[in-house]
Design a protein around this motif. Structure first.
Motif, mmCIF file in Angstrom:
data_model
loop_
_atom_site.group_PDB
_atom_site.id
_atom_site.type_symbol
_atom_site.label_atom_id
_atom_site.label_comp_id
_atom_site.label_asym_id
_atom_site.label_seq_id
_atom_site.Cartn_x
_atom_site.Cartn_y
_atom_site.Cartn_z
ATOM 1 N N VAL A 139 24.800 7.169 -26.557
ATOM 2 C CA VAL A 139 23.363 7.451 -26.511
ATOM 3 C C VAL A 139 22.668 6.662 -25.405
ATOM 4 C CG1 VAL A 139 21.183 7.202 -27.768
ATOM 5 C CG2 VAL A 139 23.196 8.123 -28.928
ATOM 6 N N PHE A 140 22.974 5.387 -25.297
ATOM 7 C CA PHE A 140 22.232 4.534 -24.368
ATOM 8 C C PHE A 140 22.978 4.244 -23.061
ATOM 9 C CE2 PHE A 140 20.585 3.335 -28.610
ATOM 10 C CZ PHE A 140 19.276 3.751 -28.424
ATOM 11 N N GLY A 141 24.232 4.671 -22.966
ATOM 12 C CA GLY A 141 25.002 4.437 -21.757
ATOM 13 C C GLY A 141 25.647 3.066 -21.745
ATOM 14 N N THR A 142 26.729 2.945 -20.989
ATOM 15 C CA THR A 142 27.436 1.665 -20.902
ATOM 16 C C THR A 142 28.412 1.715 -19.742
ATOM 17 O OG1 THR A 142 28.745 0.065 -22.176
ATOM 18 C CG2 THR A 142 29.321 2.369 -22.430
ATOM 19 N N LYS A 143 29.129 0.643 -19.515
ATOM 20 C CA LYS A 143 30.216 0.594 -18.543
ATOM 21 C C LYS A 143 31.513 0.269 -19.269
ATOM 22 C CE LYS A 143 27.484 -0.839 -14.483
ATOM 23 N NZ LYS A 143 27.770 0.333 -13.659
ATOM 24 N N LYS A 144 32.597 0.899 -18.852
ATOM 25 C CA LYS A 144 33.893 0.685 -19.485
ATOM 26 C C LYS A 144 34.964 0.502 -18.421
ATOM 27 C CE LYS A 144 33.013 1.198 -23.956
ATOM 28 N NZ LYS A 144 33.349 0.193 -24.977
ATOM 29 N N ASP A 145 35.880 -0.426 -18.686
ATOM 30 C CA ASP A 145 37.050 -0.593 -17.837
ATOM 31 C C ASP A 145 38.167 0.293 -18.364
ATOM 32 O OD1 ASP A 145 35.827 -2.436 -16.173
ATOM 33 O OD2 ASP A 145 36.518 -4.166 -17.330
ATOM 34 N N ILE A 146 38.732 1.116 -17.498
ATOM 35 C CA ILE A 146 39.792 2.054 -17.858
ATOM 36 C C ILE A 146 41.102 1.592 -17.219
ATOM 37 C CG2 ILE A 146 40.583 4.428 -17.752
ATOM 38 C CD1 ILE A 146 38.114 4.038 -19.450
ATOM 39 N N ARG A 147 42.106 1.340 -18.042
ATOM 40 C CA ARG A 147 43.439 0.991 -17.534
ATOM 41 C C ARG A 147 44.336 2.221 -17.663
ATOM 42 N NH1 ARG A 147 46.466 -3.691 -16.863
ATOM 43 N NH2 ARG A 147 44.763 -4.949 -17.746
ATOM 44 N N PHE A 148 44.993 2.602 -16.576
ATOM 45 C CA PHE A 148 45.821 3.798 -16.593
ATOM 46 C C PHE A 148 46.961 3.653 -15.590
ATOM 47 C CE2 PHE A 148 42.760 4.266 -13.298
ATOM 48 C CZ PHE A 148 43.343 5.021 -12.297
ATOM 49 N N SER A 149 47.954 4.509 -15.715
ATOM 50 C CA SER A 149 49.098 4.503 -14.817
ATOM 51 C C SER A 149 49.086 5.770 -13.975
ATOM 52 C CB SER A 149 50.406 4.415 -15.624
ATOM 53 O OG SER A 149 51.527 4.450 -14.768
ATOM 54 N N SER A 189 46.550 0.703 -12.849
ATOM 55 C CA SER A 189 45.266 0.414 -12.207
ATOM 56 C C SER A 189 44.164 0.281 -13.251
ATOM 57 C CB SER A 189 44.887 1.518 -11.214
ATOM 58 O OG SER A 189 45.819 1.600 -10.161
ATOM 59 N N ILE A 190 43.099 -0.365 -12.853
ATOM 60 C CA ILE A 190 41.909 -0.502 -13.697
ATOM 61 C C ILE A 190 40.704 -0.058 -12.875
ATOM 62 C CG2 ILE A 190 40.398 -2.065 -14.973
ATOM 63 C CD1 ILE A 190 42.786 -3.854 -15.486
ATOM 64 N N VAL A 191 39.917 0.845 -13.424
ATOM 65 C CA VAL A 191 38.669 1.239 -12.772
ATOM 66 C C VAL A 191 37.528 1.061 -13.766
ATOM 67 C CG1 VAL A 191 39.742 2.889 -11.197
ATOM 68 C CG2 VAL A 191 38.934 3.673 -13.416
ATOM 69 N N THR A 192 36.365 0.761 -13.260
ATOM 70 C CA THR A 192 35.169 0.632 -14.091
ATOM 71 C C THR A 192 34.351 1.908 -13.955
ATOM 72 O OG1 THR A 192 35.120 -1.770 -13.783
ATOM 73 C CG2 THR A 192 33.095 -0.709 -14.556
ATOM 74 N N ILE A 193 34.083 2.545 -15.076
ATOM 75 C CA ILE A 193 33.302 3.782 -15.042
ATOM 76 C C ILE A 193 31.957 3.556 -15.728
ATOM 77 C CG2 ILE A 193 35.369 5.212 -15.035
ATOM 78 C CD1 ILE A 193 34.753 5.907 -17.956
ATOM 79 N N THR A 194 30.983 4.296 -15.278
ATOM 80 C CA THR A 194 29.643 4.232 -15.867
ATOM 81 C C THR A 194 29.438 5.431 -16.780
ATOM 82 O OG1 THR A 194 28.745 3.073 -13.936
ATOM 83 C CG2 THR A 194 27.166 4.189 -15.380
ATOM 84 N N ILE A 195 29.175 5.168 -18.041
ATOM 85 C CA ILE A 195 28.858 6.224 -18.998
ATOM 86 C C ILE A 195 27.346 6.428 -18.969
ATOM 87 C CG2 ILE A 195 29.071 7.036 -21.370
ATOM 88 C CD1 ILE A 195 31.753 6.409 -20.069
ATOM 89 N N PRO A 196 26.862 7.584 -18.534
ATOM 90 C CA PRO A 196 25.411 7.779 -18.450
ATOM 91 C C PRO A 196 24.771 7.859 -19.825
ATOM 92 C CG PRO A 196 26.553 9.844 -18.022
ATOM 93 C CD PRO A 196 27.618 8.794 -18.138
ATOM 94 N N ALA A 197 23.531 7.431 -19.919
ATOM 95 C CA ALA A 197 22.799 7.536 -21.187
ATOM 96 C C ALA A 197 22.684 9.000 -21.595
ATOM 97 C CB ALA A 197 21.407 6.924 -21.030
ATOM 98 N N GLY A 198 22.897 9.259 -22.873
ATOM 99 C CA GLY A 198 22.804 10.632 -23.369
ATOM 100 C C GLY A 198 24.103 11.401 -23.286
ATOM 101 N N ALA A 199 25.210 10.718 -22.939
ATOM 102 C CA ALA A 199 26.509 11.402 -22.855
ATOM 103 C C ALA A 199 26.889 11.936 -24.235
ATOM 104 C CB ALA A 199 27.582 10.442 -22.351
ATOM 105 N N ASP A 200 27.410 13.164 -24.260
ATOM 106 C CA ASP A 200 27.745 13.805 -25.532
ATOM 107 C C ASP A 200 29.254 13.901 -25.682
ATOM 108 O OD1 ASP A 200 27.301 14.963 -27.959
ATOM 109 O OD2 ASP A 200 26.006 16.558 -27.201
ATOM 110 N N ASP A 201 29.685 14.177 -26.904
ATOM 111 C CA ASP A 201 31.100 14.340 -27.196
ATOM 112 C C ASP A 201 31.686 15.470 -26.349
ATOM 113 O OD1 ASP A 201 33.346 13.599 -29.219
ATOM 114 O OD2 ASP A 201 33.279 15.784 -29.298
#
Length: 378
Positions: free
Chosen positions: A143-153, A224-236
């Motif tokens: 609802v309010f948005g956040t930042k997340k670190d994503i670890r992936f191969s 690798s690790i990337v930081t992504i921005t989840i915009p406010a109001g993101a839906d399922d």
């Protein structure tokens, strides 16, 4: 013709299905049974052909009503229906993915390319694959948005050979399996499948001295690790694309993308509908009858005052403007709807009983049963 299954049955639909439902059903089956994903699997190959034939008919505004009224017999000679038209439509697998005909179907369904299928105009054989990452997200963060670190191969250009696939001084020669074309054909009766050459991997050439680290692939695996921005109001179900973070391309091909798919967890107190939030609050009988100002928590842990009007009934919905989900691209927010739940006490004191009896007398009622007239439910 007697062995053919009903087209609606093939796609798992009923006869009232609209075009969008037909497209979604076919897309699901096409991805599941596509020969590139099921090499050598005859059953998958047949299911893919069957689903494609069903889609070609049911998505056609002229063929569908004829099929609905007359069945397979009505489609004979039209192509795409009946055994004769079916054989012609699948004479060459290239017809399905080339220009026109079934190629147009896949253009519409997959947007010009999807993994190994689609048009070569939008995707080069040397381009890297895009990767999918499913991310679970708290309701509040969505609802309010956040930042997340994503670890992936993912695969990256080999650090030893710099993507050439060969040891220093090595050279390339024409692949003997495909003759330098990069593709081989596998035939099964009238059905032909063109696939990437297993020897050269579609390059058309092989290296005489492959790289000892990547064994000639030109790529290596990396975390690798990337930081992504989840915009406010993101839906399922929302997808966020990180360009060039998928698998590396080969022979100068472009790297794929990293596609983040959001899965929003439910909240214990709040529910969401578009940009509006919903919750429920309990109030006492006296608050419902007399009215009151109550303090309730918001999703972001603030405290706001909600005015309960006198005479509020159980289940009444009260609106608080601007306390909902942020509207993407604006400074506005949706609203918060509060459902009022009037709580009746399961036990009352003798003093409470005396007062309620007094109230009942004032109301003109008694504590003994009365004959009540029924009223409309509407």
């Amino acid at each position: 013709m007697a062995d053919k299954r009903d087209y609606y049955e093939v796609l798992g639909l009923d006869k009232s299905a609209d075009k969008e439902s037909i497209k979604k059903a076919y897309r699901k089956l096409a991805i599941k049974y596509h020969p590139d994903r099921n090499p050598g699997n005859k059953e998958a190959e047949e299911k893919f052909k069957e689903a494609t034939e069903a889609y070609e008919v049911l998505s056609d505004d002229q063929k569908r009503p004829i099929y609905d009224q007359y069945g397979f017999a009505g489609l004979e000679g039209m192509g795409g229906g009946g055994s004769q038209g079916y054989s012609h439509a699948f004479h060459d697998f290239q017809d399905i993915f080339g220009s026109g005909g079934f190629g147009d179907i896949f253009e519409n369904l997959f947007g010009g390319g999807f993994g190994g299928f689609g048009s070569s105009r939008s995707r080069n054989n040397n381009d890297g694959q895009s990767l999918r990452y499913d991310l679970e997200l708290d309701f509040k963060d969505a609802v309010f948005g956040t930042k997340k670190d994503i670890r992936f191969s993912h695969s990256v250009v080999c650090s030893h050979c710099k993507g050439t696939g060969g040891e220093p001084g090595s050279s390339r020669k024409t692949c003997s399996t495909c003759g330098g074309v990069g593709q081989v054909r596998r035939s099964s009766g009238f059905f032909q499948v063109q696939q990437t050459c297993p020897t050269c991997g579609g390059k058309g050439t092989v290296i005489d001295h492959p790289c000892k680290y990547c064994r000639g692939s030109g790529t290596e695996e990396k975390d690798s690790i990337v930081t992504i921005t989840i915009p406010a109001g993101a839906d399922d179900g929302k997808r966020i694309t990180i360009p060039k973070q998928g698998d590396a391309g080969t022979n100068g091909g472009r790297p794929g993308d990293l596609i983040i798919v959001l899965h929003v967890r439910s909240d214990r107190c709040f529910e969401r509908s578009d940009t509006d939030l919903y919750c429920a609050v309990p109030i006492s009988l006296s608050q419902a009858l007399l009215g009151a100002d109550i303090t309730i928590p918001t999703l972001d842990n603030r405290r706001i005052t909600l005015k309960i009007p006198s005479g509020t009934t159980h289940g009444k919905m009260l609106r608080i403007k601007g306390e909902g989900v942020p509207v993407s691209g604006t400074s506005r927010k949706g609203d918060l709807y509060v459902k009022v739940m009037v709580q009746l006490p399961s036990h009352i004191s003798s003093e409470q009983r005396r007062l309620m009896e007094e109230y009942a007398k004032l109301e003109g009622a008694t504590t003994s049963p009365n004959l009540i007239e029924l009223s409309s439910l509407r």
